[in-house]
Design an enzyme around this catalytic site. Structure first.
Site, short mmCIF file in Angstrom:
data_model
loop_
_atom_site.label_atom_id
_atom_site.label_comp_id
_atom_site.label_asym_id
_atom_site.label_seq_id
_atom_site.Cartn_x
_atom_site.Cartn_y
_atom_site.Cartn_z
N GLN A 113 26.07 44.37 48.88
CA GLN A 113 27.15 45.28 48.52
C GLN A 113 26.63 46.30 47.50
O GLN A 113 25.89 45.91 46.60
CB GLN A 113 28.33 44.51 47.91
CG GLN A 113 29.61 45.33 47.90
CD GLN A 113 30.80 44.61 47.27
OE1 GLN A 113 30.65 43.63 46.56
NE2 GLN A 113 31.98 45.11 47.53
N TYR A 256 24.72 41.01 39.09
CA TYR A 256 26.18 40.91 38.88
C TYR A 256 26.55 39.59 38.22
O TYR A 256 25.72 38.68 38.13
CB TYR A 256 26.91 41.06 40.22
CG TYR A 256 26.82 42.49 40.72
CD1 TYR A 256 27.68 43.46 40.23
CD2 TYR A 256 25.83 42.87 41.61
CE1 TYR A 256 27.58 44.78 40.63
CE2 TYR A 256 25.70 44.20 42.02
CZ TYR A 256 26.60 45.14 41.52
OH TYR A 256 26.48 46.44 41.90
N GLY A 258 29.11 37.82 39.56
CA GLY A 258 29.30 37.06 40.77
C GLY A 258 29.37 37.98 41.96
O GLY A 258 29.73 39.15 41.83
N GLU A 260 30.77 37.70 46.03
CA GLU A 260 31.56 36.84 46.91
C GLU A 260 30.99 36.72 48.33
O GLU A 260 31.74 36.85 49.30
CB GLU A 260 32.99 37.39 46.95
CG GLU A 260 33.16 38.78 47.63
CD GLU A 260 32.90 39.99 46.73
OE1 GLU A 260 32.21 39.84 45.72
OE2 GLU A 260 33.39 41.08 47.07
N HIS A 284 37.59 34.76 40.10
CA HIS A 284 37.57 36.10 40.70
C HIS A 284 36.91 36.05 42.09
O HIS A 284 37.47 36.55 43.07
CB HIS A 284 36.83 37.05 39.76
CG HIS A 284 36.68 38.43 40.27
ND1 HIS A 284 37.53 39.45 39.93
CD2 HIS A 284 35.79 38.98 41.14
CE1 HIS A 284 37.16 40.56 40.54
NE2 HIS A 284 36.10 40.30 41.28
N GLU A 285 35.76 35.43 42.18
CA GLU A 285 35.03 35.42 43.47
C GLU A 285 35.78 34.59 44.52
O GLU A 285 35.81 34.94 45.69
CB GLU A 285 33.59 34.91 43.29
CG GLU A 285 32.75 35.66 42.25
CD GLU A 285 32.81 37.17 42.32
OE1 GLU A 285 33.04 37.72 43.41
OE2 GLU A 285 32.65 37.81 41.26
N HIS A 288 38.34 36.69 46.20
CA HIS A 288 37.85 37.60 47.25
C HIS A 288 37.89 36.96 48.65
O HIS A 288 37.85 37.69 49.64
CB HIS A 288 36.42 38.03 46.94
CG HIS A 288 36.31 39.20 46.01
ND1 HIS A 288 36.96 40.39 46.23
CD2 HIS A 288 35.60 39.37 44.85
CE1 HIS A 288 36.65 41.24 45.25
NE2 HIS A 288 35.83 40.64 44.40
N GLU A 307 38.83 45.14 44.73
CA GLU A 307 38.66 44.68 43.34
C GLU A 307 39.97 44.70 42.55
O GLU A 307 40.19 43.83 41.70
CB GLU A 307 37.58 45.49 42.64
CG GLU A 307 36.19 45.36 43.28
CD GLU A 307 35.65 43.94 43.32
OE1 GLU A 307 36.15 43.06 42.59
OE2 GLU A 307 34.69 43.72 44.10
N ASP A 365 27.50 53.26 44.27
CA ASP A 365 27.08 52.61 43.02
C ASP A 365 27.22 53.52 41.81
O ASP A 365 27.40 53.04 40.68
CB ASP A 365 25.62 52.14 43.13
CG ASP A 365 25.53 50.67 43.53
OD1 ASP A 365 26.56 49.97 43.48
OD2 ASP A 365 24.43 50.22 43.87
N TYR A 373 38.88 47.99 39.28
CA TYR A 373 39.37 46.67 38.88
C TYR A 373 40.63 46.81 38.03
O TYR A 373 41.67 46.22 38.33
CB TYR A 373 38.33 45.93 38.03
CG TYR A 373 37.05 45.57 38.74
CD1 TYR A 373 36.08 46.54 39.02
CD2 TYR A 373 36.78 44.27 39.13
CE1 TYR A 373 34.90 46.21 39.65
CE2 TYR A 373 35.59 43.92 39.77
CZ TYR A 373 34.66 44.90 40.03
OH TYR A 373 33.49 44.57 40.66
N1 BES Z 1 32.07 42.23 44.60
C1 BES Z 1 31.86 42.29 43.21
C2 BES Z 1 30.46 42.67 42.85
C3 BES Z 1 30.01 43.99 43.41
C4 BES Z 1 30.85 45.07 43.50
C5 BES Z 1 28.71 44.14 43.82
C6 BES Z 1 30.40 46.28 44.04
C7 BES Z 1 28.27 45.34 44.34
C8 BES Z 1 29.12 46.41 44.44
C9 BES Z 1 32.23 40.99 42.51
O1 BES Z 1 33.33 40.36 43.07
C10 BES Z 1 32.61 41.29 41.11
O2 BES Z 1 33.58 41.98 40.93
N2 BES Z 1 31.89 40.77 40.14
C11 BES Z 1 32.22 40.95 38.74
C12 BES Z 1 32.98 39.73 38.28
C13 BES Z 1 34.01 39.97 37.24
C14 BES Z 1 34.93 41.13 37.49
C15 BES Z 1 34.81 38.71 37.00
C16 BES Z 1 30.93 41.08 37.97
O3 BES Z 1 29.87 40.86 38.53
O4 BES Z 1 30.98 41.44 36.81
ZN ZN Z 2 35.11 41.45 42.62
#
Ligand code: BES
Ligand code: ZN
Length: 636
Positions: A113, A256, A258, A260, A284-285, A288, A307, A365, A373
């Site tokens: 992602q 990251y 996490g 998902e 959070h994950e 998803h 998100e 990105d 979020y």
């Molecule tokens: N899916 C995201 C990580 C992501 C988003 C990777 C966009 C690449 C592109 C994941 O679910 C996420 O939001 N991770 C957060 C966790 C937090 C909000 C609890 C992180 O990694 O900080």
């Molecule tokens: Zn997320």
């Protein structure tokens, strides 16, 4: 050509429905080599000539393949491609054994992602195409994918005399729920498994994977909450569909908190604090699994649907399994991140929007921030309140998931359904409540504030704020020992400590003597909790011109690349690992750059390879080493 601005694929005319992978991992030359076989559904009648287009710096090269037999709408086509990855593959990081916990075996992991699946396998890399997949992967180390491991037995490495790290094993996977390409994932290393307790009557299993040396700590950290939250989530939505919910703890360069990935969430090892303080990331994950992996955003413009919804639901679970005050407290923590990110995008207001109108070839990105979020979760929170609360909103949430499960949708489709739901199942008041919302301000508004000020319960933030105010008032005091000691934090949990440190950042910078005392008395200068350590350095570096900033920049630089020496330890006491999670390394590098650009650049250059290619790309943009200019991307 499709309407996804981040992809060159013609998924409108033809779409992948199933993918079969036959891969071989080579840790020596750091490539994945193999075959991908596709089953494609013909949706239109156009076909292209075989060609590999010029490489676009963000989107890659379009691979055009002619369909030799006349393809009829509704028909299907099978295609096989032999290929191998390159050493520039953005999705993959190959780690030396020294970069792992155990130090004995190398490691490989992916991050697809938002738009990197295309560097791992030729693919229609858009979240609006969903496909099932199977894979046969041969490697000398245990392999995991975002699918169910069919063989060998799913509890770890083989027990048949073959040796880990020496003998090849073929792992077979199947993903029978259609997924978008960004959920493709692979990891390989000296991995072990521990099962987690599953509530009675469930048709899914859950467990934890980590390097051998970490697996017990990982099991302890996650065993209390994971399946409890999964079960609570099923009650709000619909039953879990993927059969397996595993967690994989990655090496520290994972960019990251996490990710998902289907069937197996990848997490940063910084979650292993030994006190379960950071399991929110897992919640959070898990969320998803429905919001994102079930109901998916159609393309990067609608990323907030993933998100924002996930953050909203994650916090709703806080309310259900903890207290309503916990939910509000998370919103409060988020509001600081939102403000900071909106501020960072002051020169790029298009990225302050919830729904973003990406131009063709822009890199999603570059727009990654807490905006989707936090603005997203606040919008849903506000809609919930405007409609009259959870009694009115919860039935809609279930209907939303049921309606769009397995589909990929736009913001407009979400909004149309919301109206349709309340027109059919609600009252006139409900529809009027929806009409009263300032849709345009929420979806397309720019600037530093939310369209409507949202108030949160302050119960849990109160003590943090009182303590921060005491420090502010003591800024000219020289007898700090009489005013503060370690017991100040006794009644605060880790999140409350974070809020305390964030509150301190809202005042003028404290003098160096105070920073020193803060760091030692509360152990902030040595805490293994990265969330706290980050905020401490942000407090210390607040005024880039100060003595404190110059001194602590050196510590922060050492910390971020894992070179800190813990005071009182021997020569071999040089421990610590790279802080590859972008939430930590990017703000640290940005702050270092403001204090001492040479230190920032030098530190980065010496340790560049410790970071994942995606993190490298973004740190280099933050440090002005490469441009984020969209025009430059398109012109190149
Ligand atoms: N899916 C995201 C990580 C992501 C988003 C990777 C966009 C690449 C592109 C994941 O679910 C996420 O939001 N991770 C957060 C966790 C937090 C909000 C609890 C992180 O990694 O900080
Ligand atoms: Zn997320």
């Amino acid at each position: 050509m499709g309407v996804n601005p981040s992809s060159q694929s013609n998924y409108i005319s033809i779409a992948i429905r199933h993918l079969s992978l036959e891969w071989s991992l080579d840790f020596l030359i750091r490539t994945i080599c193999g075959t991908a076989v596709y089953e494609l559904e013909v949706k239109g009648n156009e076909v292209a000539e075989f060609s590999l287009g010029a490489k676009h710096p963000v989107m890659g090269s379009a691979l055009h393949i002619p369909i030799l037999h006349p393809a009829i709408k509704g028909g299907s086509v099978k295609l096989a491609i032999k290929y191998e990855t390159t050493t520039d593959c953005m999705a993959l990081q190959w780690l030396d054994k020294e970069q792992t916990q155990g130090g004995k075996f190398p490691f490989l992991f992916s991050q697809c992602q938002p738009i990197y699946a295309r560097s791992l396998v030729p693919i229609q890399d858009t979240p609006s195409v969903k496909f099932t997949y199977d894979a046969r992967v041969t490697a000398v180390l245990p392999v995991l994918m975002s699918a169910i491991l069919i063989s060998p037995a799913s509890t770890g490495p083989p027990h048949d005399g073959r040796k880990i790290g020496r003998d090849k094993v073929t792992y077979v996977f199947r993903q029978s729920v259609p997924i978008p390409s960004y959920l493709l994932a692979i990891a390989s290393g000296n991995l072990r498994y521990r099962p987690l307790p599953v509530p009675k009557g469930k048709d899914w299993t859950s467990g934890v994977w980590a390097e051998e040396e970490l697996v017990d700590a990982a099991e302890w950290e996650f065993k209390e909450d994971t399946t409890k939250f999964l079960e609570a989530e099923e009650k709000i939505t619909v039953p879990y569909r993927f059969g397996v919910y595993d967690l994989l703890v990655l090496p520290p360069s994972f960019p990251y908190g996490g990710m998902e990935n289907a069937c197996v969430t990848f997490v940063t090892p910084t979650l292993l604090t030994g006190d379960r303080a950071l399991v929110d990331v897992v919640v959070h994950e898990i969320t998803h699994s429905w919001f994102g992996n079930g109901v998916t955003h159609a393309n990067a413009c609608h990323f907030w649907l993933n998100e924002g919804w996930t953050t909203y639901i994650e916090r709703l679970l806080q309310q259900i399994l903890r207290t309503p005050a916990h939910r509000d407290f998370s919103f409060l923590i988020g509001s600081k991140m939102l403000y900071d990110d909106l501020k960072l995008y002051e020169s790029r207001p298009a990225y302050q929007r919830l729904e973003i109108a990406f131009e063709h070839g822009e890199n999603p990105d570059d727009a990654y921030s807490s905006v989707p979020y936090e603005k997203g979760a606040n919008f849903l929170f506000h809609i919930e309140h405007t409609l009259g609360g959870l009694d009115v909103f919860l039935p809609y949430i279930k209907n939303y998931v049921q309606t769009f499960m397995g589909k990929s949708i736009t913001t407009q489709e979400w909004k149309d359904h919301l109206y349709a739901y309340y027109r059919e199942h609600g009252t006139r008041d409900n529809v009027e409540a929806l009409d009263s919302l300032d849709w345009d301000a929420w979806l397309h508004g720019e600037g530093l504030t939310l369209p409507v000020p949202i108030e949160y319960d302050m119960t849990l933030a109160c003590q943090s704020n009182v303590l921060a105010d005491r420090w502010d008032k003591a800024r000219t005091s020289i007898n700090l020992q009489e005013l503060f000691d370690a017991s100040d934090l006794q009644k605060l949990d880790a999140n409350q400590v974070v809020v305390f440190l964030e509150r301190l950042q809202s005042y003028a910078a404290l003098p160096k003597s105070h920073i020193n005392f803060l760091g030692s008395t509360y152990s902030f200068a040595t805490t293994p909790n990265a969330e706290i350590r980050l905020r401490f350095y942000q407090v210390a570096l607040l005024d880039p011109q100060s003595d404190a900033a110059r001194e602590y920049a050196v510590d922060a630089a050492a910390w971020v690349v894992g070179q800190e020496t813990t005071k009182g330890e021997s020569e071999e006491g040089r421990k610590g690992v790279v802080k590859g999670r972008m939430k930590f390394c990017r703000p640290i590098f940005r702050a270092l750059y403001a204090v001492d650009a040479k230190l920032a650049l030098g530190t980065y250059r010496r340790h560049k390879l410790a970071f994942h290619p995606i993190a490298r790309n973004l740190i280099e943009k933050d440090l002005g080493l490469i441009s984020t200019d969209v025009i430059a991307n398109i012109a190149n």
